[in-house]
Design an enzyme around this catalytic site. Structure first.
Site, short mmCIF file in Angstrom:
data_model
loop_
_atom_site.label_atom_id
_atom_site.label_comp_id
_atom_site.label_asym_id
_atom_site.label_seq_id
_atom_site.Cartn_x
_atom_site.Cartn_y
_atom_site.Cartn_z
N CYS A 2 0.84 -1.19 0.00
CA CYS A 2 0.00 0.00 0.00
C CYS A 2 0.88 1.24 0.00
O CYS A 2 2.04 1.19 0.38
CB CYS A 2 -0.87 0.02 1.24
SG CYS A 2 -1.87 -1.45 1.42
N ARG A 27 3.71 1.79 -7.58
CA ARG A 27 3.85 0.72 -6.60
C ARG A 27 2.82 -0.38 -6.80
O ARG A 27 2.96 -1.46 -6.25
CB ARG A 27 3.66 1.29 -5.18
CG ARG A 27 4.78 2.16 -4.69
CD ARG A 27 4.35 2.96 -3.48
NE ARG A 27 4.11 2.14 -2.29
CZ ARG A 27 5.01 1.92 -1.34
NH1 ARG A 27 6.19 2.44 -1.44
NH2 ARG A 27 4.71 1.18 -0.30
N TRP A 73 -3.15 -2.09 -1.73
CA TRP A 73 -2.86 -3.37 -2.37
C TRP A 73 -3.41 -4.40 -1.40
O TRP A 73 -2.87 -4.59 -0.30
CB TRP A 73 -1.35 -3.52 -2.57
CG TRP A 73 -0.92 -4.87 -3.03
CD1 TRP A 73 -0.47 -5.89 -2.23
CD2 TRP A 73 -0.89 -5.37 -4.36
NE1 TRP A 73 -0.16 -6.99 -3.00
CE2 TRP A 73 -0.40 -6.70 -4.30
CE3 TRP A 73 -1.22 -4.82 -5.61
CZ2 TRP A 73 -0.25 -7.49 -5.44
CZ3 TRP A 73 -1.05 -5.63 -6.73
CH2 TRP A 73 -0.57 -6.93 -6.64
N ASN A 99 -0.19 0.71 5.96
CA ASN A 99 0.52 -0.21 5.08
C ASN A 99 1.15 -1.26 5.99
O ASN A 99 1.84 -0.91 6.94
CB ASN A 99 1.61 0.55 4.30
CG ASN A 99 2.52 -0.39 3.53
OD1 ASN A 99 2.16 -1.54 3.26
ND2 ASN A 99 3.70 0.09 3.19
N GLY A 100 0.87 -2.54 5.71
CA GLY A 100 1.41 -3.62 6.54
C GLY A 100 0.35 -4.65 6.82
O GLY A 100 -0.70 -4.66 6.17
N GLU A 475 15.02 -22.28 -12.05
CA GLU A 475 14.61 -20.88 -11.90
C GLU A 475 15.77 -19.93 -12.25
O GLU A 475 15.55 -18.91 -12.90
CB GLU A 475 14.11 -20.66 -10.46
CG GLU A 475 13.71 -19.24 -10.10
CD GLU A 475 12.65 -18.63 -11.00
OE1 GLU A 475 12.04 -19.33 -11.81
OE2 GLU A 475 12.45 -17.41 -10.90
N LYS A 479 15.73 -17.03 -15.22
CA LYS A 479 16.10 -15.61 -15.04
C LYS A 479 17.15 -15.20 -16.07
O LYS A 479 17.06 -14.16 -16.69
CB LYS A 479 16.66 -15.33 -13.64
CG LYS A 479 15.75 -15.45 -12.45
CD LYS A 479 14.49 -14.67 -12.50
CE LYS A 479 13.41 -15.44 -13.16
NZ LYS A 479 12.07 -15.34 -12.79
N GLU A 482 15.61 -14.98 -19.61
CA GLU A 482 14.63 -13.91 -19.81
C GLU A 482 15.25 -12.54 -20.01
O GLU A 482 14.76 -11.75 -20.81
CB GLU A 482 13.71 -13.82 -18.59
CG GLU A 482 12.68 -14.91 -18.53
CD GLU A 482 11.83 -14.79 -17.28
OE1 GLU A 482 10.61 -14.67 -17.41
OE2 GLU A 482 12.39 -14.82 -16.16
N HIS A 498 23.52 -38.51 -19.91
CA HIS A 498 22.53 -39.08 -20.83
C HIS A 498 22.35 -38.21 -22.07
O HIS A 498 21.37 -38.37 -22.80
CB HIS A 498 21.19 -39.27 -20.10
CG HIS A 498 21.30 -40.24 -18.96
ND1 HIS A 498 21.46 -41.59 -19.16
CD2 HIS A 498 21.32 -40.05 -17.62
CE1 HIS A 498 21.57 -42.20 -17.98
NE2 HIS A 498 21.48 -41.28 -17.04
N LYS A 596 4.12 -9.35 -18.24
CA LYS A 596 4.04 -9.72 -16.82
C LYS A 596 2.92 -10.73 -16.59
O LYS A 596 3.07 -11.69 -15.86
CB LYS A 596 3.82 -8.46 -15.97
CG LYS A 596 3.77 -8.72 -14.48
CD LYS A 596 5.16 -8.98 -13.95
CE LYS A 596 5.20 -9.42 -12.51
NZ LYS A 596 6.39 -10.21 -12.19
C1 F6R Z 1 9.31 -15.55 -15.02
C2 F6R Z 1 7.92 -15.15 -15.09
C3 F6R Z 1 6.95 -16.07 -15.74
C4 F6R Z 1 5.77 -16.29 -14.80
C5 F6R Z 1 4.67 -17.13 -15.49
C6 F6R Z 1 3.53 -17.44 -14.54
O1 F6R Z 1 10.14 -14.54 -14.52
O2 F6R Z 1 7.57 -14.11 -14.62
O3 F6R Z 1 7.54 -17.28 -16.08
O4 F6R Z 1 6.25 -16.94 -13.66
O5 F6R Z 1 4.18 -16.42 -16.58
O6 F6R Z 1 2.94 -16.30 -14.05
P1 F6R Z 1 1.95 -16.35 -12.82
O7 F6R Z 1 2.74 -16.81 -11.63
O8 F6R Z 1 1.43 -14.98 -12.68
O9 F6R Z 1 0.89 -17.36 -13.15
#
Ligand code: F6R
Length: 601
Positions: A2, A27, A73, A99-100, A475, A479, A482, A498, A596
């Site tokens: 928030c 934010r 939020w 906020n919290g 993971e 990163k 991407e 393999h 996103k």
């Molecule tokens: C990686 C990334 C994507 C999301 C994927 C799922 O950095 O952001 O791989 O993890 O699109 O997104 P959510 O978790 O929102 O379902």
């Protein structure tokens, strides 16, 4: 997270607060509102974007020269008009923006209801103005009423508080949530972040934990909430531009969010024990348990699978959402846990709908209250990472993993595969992890920057590990892919022989993640295997491991349990992806071709 703003001075408060709220929009938020104080509180608030709310309600049209504003939020209670802040107590004496998260709000609410207080929202925040109001009714001064009320709260808060009968003062307090005071000429401000007040003042005091500040238009008194000792703090002159300020002084949101991971883990662990118990009970009633997710959330699910198997002897299946329909069967007795930070991912929503149609029970773990997935789910659970602005997920991964580790501990306790005292011990250690992650961030930043220099021009990076380290390297590779655009491939170290070993040649970069655990000696064997083909090996391991002799570059991490290692070991990999991207001259916040929230199948 928030956003809070507050003003006391001689200008009309509402237009200024509205402008400040717009500067906090980056934010992320789902609702907004303003309160001003004249002889009473004047409140306008609603869910939605500020521009929409403003065009409906004319937010700037409120009288008074003192007020509070808030962007919400959601953490407790879905986004709606009645859950939006500011909140005013049942007797109209106190207005609050917060906020919290208040962990013990349900107990306080029960107590206050017995004393005649009524509640209009589902939020944890609403107990705060009511509790202060209760102490005011006991004839305590505003400062002492606030102090008494805050001493009862468990959790985190940054607060802006107005008392109807004391229109000459604005009270602010903080514990573990950010808050600053801005000093103007015959006027004062509070805000969650510097950008909110940057056009009005550049003289800022950052509030410390347990600070209570009383703002008058020409004076400021800061005390420690516990000792009640007065402190004098010199304001800092902010030289940031607006853009720098939005990122809290970091050059990109990606790095800011990497650094916000300790807070994301902490907030997620402290919230909603009821959600965890409900989900653990559902798991134990189910004949079959799937976790469905995409991308980063899928990797978190894999950590969850490992933890449930190891601790609770509980078998789960983790399925990429877009593959669920083709590869899985659900029926009555099946539970599907959808893990999705956004709660809007089309592939995950589709998998859930398919499972639901076959009679499965649906649970979800999401970072966005009121998102689409929550409407499909019988049991709704939340991570509390705050909004993630950067396209790549970092702090939400940490929050998901923290939640799933906690779920595994609770499931194991209920199933009696561990004793209650073992469960308690694990929880104590888990709650220590935010501090350990802070240490990892501090200690690995420099060696990782140096490593990024070495890797910035390579074409391929291979990442290997075993056990719970495998989802962590998956993971890490995601990163790297991407944002650096370097081909990065993660695989279980045992799989090298393999096939992929054929690609390892002199100079090939291999990152070997060697967390503690039974697999360590076999991992060292795999390191030798790639070294024999001339690979340039980067080892990530804890201080005790005698790995240095086997690798070309060593990054040392604090000791931890194998089970908790993903939360520590992912951090240098995220930092590596970030710094390599910056060195390559690319923008980590805006990776090409990615969005996103992926709302198409
Ligand atoms: C990686 C990334 C994507 C999301 C994927 C799922 O950095 O952001 O791989 O993890 O699109 O997104 P959510 O978790 O929102 O379902």
């Amino acid at each position: 997270m928030c956003g809070i703003v507050g003003y006391i001075g001689s200008r009309p408060a509402a237009p200024l607060l509205l402008d400040a709220l717009k500067r906090l929009e980056y934010r992320g938020y789902d609702s907004a509102g303003i309160v001003t104080l004249t002889d009473k509180f004047n409140v306008k608030k609603d869910s939605g974007k500020i521009a929409e709310i403003d065009s409906r309600l004319d937010l700037a049209d409120l009288p008074g020269t003192c007020g509070l504003g808030h962007t919400r939020w959601a953490t407790h209670g879905k986004p709606s008009q009645r859950n939006a802040h500011p909140h005013v107590d049942s007797f109209g004496r106190v207005a609050v923006v917060h906020n919290g998260i208040i962990e013990n709000y349900l107990e306080i609410k029960q107590e206050l209801k017995k004393r005649g207080f009524t509640f209009r929202s589902d939020t944890d925040t609403e107990v705060i103005p009511n509790l202060i109001s209760f102490y005011l009714s006991r004839k305590l001064s505003p400062e002492q009423a606030v102090r008494r009320a805050l001493s009862q709260l468990e959790g985190s808060f940054a607060l802006g508080i107005l008392i109807r009968d004391n229109p000459d003062k604005l009270i602010a307090a903080r514990k573990e949530s950010p808050l600053i005071v801005g000093l103007g000429k015959n006027e004062m401000f509070i805000a969650s972040d510097i950008p909110a007040i940057l056009p009005y003042t550049k003289r800022v005091i950052v509030m410390h934990d347990e600070d209570l500040a009383v703002l008058f238009s020409r004076a400021l008194i800061i005390r420690n909430l516990k000792s009640w000792r007065r402190t004098v703090r010199k304001p800092t002159l902010v030289k940031w531009t607006l853009e720098m300020a939005e990122k809290g002084g970091y050059p990109h949101f990606t790095i800011k969010e990497i650094y916000e991971q300790p807070a994301a883990i902490r907030e997620t662990l402290r919230s909603s024990p009821a959600e965890i118990s409900r989900l653990a009970a559902l798991l134990l009633r189910s004949k079959r348990f799937y976790m469905v997710a995409c991308g980063t959330s899928y990797h978190a699910a894999l950590v969850g699978k490992y933890a449930l198997a190891k601790l609770a002897d509980y078998q789960s299946e983790v399925v990429i959402s877009s593959e669920f329909q083709e590869s899985c069967r659900a029926s009555a007795g099946t539970t599907v846990l959808a893990i999705t930070q956004s709660g809007e991912t089309a592939d995950t929503l589709k998998a859930v709908r398919v499972a639901k149609a076959s009679g499965a029970k649906i649970a979800c773990l999401t970072n966005v209250i009121g998102s689409s997935i929550t409407r499909e789910s019988d049991v709704v659970c939340h991570t509390h990472a705050g909004p993630e602005i950067s396209v790549v997920a970092t702090k939400t991964f940490a929050a998901q993993v923290a939640f799933l580790l906690r779920l595994a501990i609770e499931t194991a306790r209920c199933k009696r595969t561990i004793t209650s005292s073992q469960a308690r011990q694990l929880m104590v250690e888990l709650q220590e992890l935010p501090k350990v992650v802070e240490r990892v961030l501090r200690s690995t930043e420099r060696p990782v920057r140096e490593l990024a220099q070495k890797l910035k021009d390579v074409e391929h990076i291979y990442l290997i590990s075993r056990g719970i380290g495998y989802p962590t390297v998956l993971e890490g590779a995601l990163k790297l892919k991407e944002i650096t655009y370097i081909h990065s491939e993660a695989l279980p170290a045992g799989e090298l022989k393999h096939g992929t070993l054929a690609l390892i040649e002199p100079g090939t970069a291999v990152i070997a993640l060697i967390p503690p655990g039974d697999a360590r000696s076999r991992m060292i064997g795999n390191v030798e295997e790639v070294k024999a083909r001339g690979a340039w090996v980067i080892g990530l391991t804890d201080a005790d491991a005698d790995v240095g002799a086997h690798v070309d570059w060593l990054i040392t991490l604090p000791r931890t349990r194998e089970l908790f290692s993903p939360l520590l070991y992912i951090t240098p990999l995220q930092l590596l992806a970030y710094h390599t991207t910056v060195l390559r001259g690319q923008d980590p916040d805006r990776p090409r071709s990615l969005a996103k929230s992926v709302t198409v199948e």
